[in-house]
Design an enzyme around this catalytic site. Structure first.
Site: not given
Ligand code: CP
Ligand code: NVA
Length: 298
Positions: A101, A128, A131, A219, A257, A285
């Site tokens: 990340r 991402h 996700q 988001d 998310c 996830r």
């Protein structure tokens, strides 16, 4: 042979992504763990914080019979200037896969160029993909095949929004994005979607994007890679609230998310309401990443 990197949805054929989602669903239903990851080690490198990604990868790897080493850049010589390429060469000699990340996608690319083990994108400022695998799985569990459906994004044209663009092309759904001009989707990505035959459009009118949509997504206003003092005023009118959801399809779901900011990008009423799938997404996830690991290490 090139390792099985999981970097961008755009790099995969639809069938390969579908196979991973099928495996994710099978794992969730109790399918036996394949031997692929047994006894193997995954390094989880975080240059930015995480709750879901960190814990779900660690649990997935343990379920597969492997284990994880979790490191932040502060723990590593990477934080003191050792190159990503050298880090990749060294870690490849100890571990069987690396998740990163970072807020510099170039670092992920450099890691993948020099690692001889699979590299997994655990979020960059540009995308991402883990996700989105969980998000597609979640939508389909609740509303059936996503192909041909209309999905609306309202808010910042950030990393997650950009991955929805890649997903729209690969999974064949219509994506209508409503973003302020100040933080919209980059032109190169829309050009790519068009070249690939995707049905992706951008407007600055959230009502237009949401009208009749089967799913509304948003988001946070400020992503980890953004200036924390960013001017969020242009985003205020893109909030997903009950009035906006009322324009969507009658059985529309809401996705995010997480982490969420109630009263900013989404009202508490919607986030905590009956149409919200946010905790199902978070839960998935685990299964999506378990399938990605089984593929990468298989
Ligand atoms: N959605 C997501 O990636 O959450 P974390 O930042 O907690 O990993
Ligand atoms: N867009 C958010 C997603 C967090 C999971 C960020 O990058 O901070």
């Amino acid at each position: 042979m090139k390792p099985r990197h999981f970097l961008e949805l755009a790099e995969f054929e639809t069938a390969a992504l579908r196979d991973m989602l099928d495996q994710a669903t099978a794992f969730k239903g109790g399918a036996a763990n394949p031997p692929a990851a047994a006894g193997k080690t995954l390094a989880l490198l975080f240059e930015r914080p995480s709750t879901r990604t960190r814990v779900s990868f660690e649990v997935a790897m343990r379920q597969l019979g492997g284990h994880c080493i979790v490191l932040s850049d502060r723990d590593m010589q990477l934080g003191r200037g050792e190159t990503v390429a050298d880090t990749a060469r060294v870690l490849s000699r100890y571990v069987d896969a690396i998740m990163l990340r970072t807020d510099r996608v170039r670092k992920l690319e450099e890691l993948a160029e020099h690692a001889t083990v699979p590299v997994i994108n655990g979020l960059t400022e540009a995308s991402h993909p883990c996700q989105l695998m969980a998000d597609i799985m979640t939508f389909e569990e609740h509303r059936g095949p996503i192909g041909g459906q209309v999905i609306a994004w309202c808010g910042d044209g950030n990393n997650v929004a950009r991955t929805w663009v890649q997903a729209a092309v690969r999974f064949g759904f219509t994506l209508r994005l409503a973003c302020p001009d100040a933080c919209t989707i980059p032109g190169y990505l829309l050009d790519w979607a068009r070249r690939e035959g995707g049905d992706v459009s951008v407007t600055s009118d959230p009502r237009q994007a949401v009208a009749g949509a089967r799913c509304v997504v948003t988001d946070c206003w400020v992503s980890m890679a953004d200036d924390p003092k960013r001017d969020c005023r242009p985003l205020a009118s893109f909030q997903v609230n009950a009035a906006l959801m009322a324009l969507a399809a009658e059985d529309a779901v809401f996705m995010h998310c997480l982490p969420a900011h109630r009263g900013e990008e989404v009202s508490a009423e919607v986030l905590d309401g009956p149409r919200s799938l946010v905790f199902e997404e978070a839960g998935n996830r685990l299964w999506a990443q378990k399938a990605i690991l089984a593929w990468a290490l298989g």
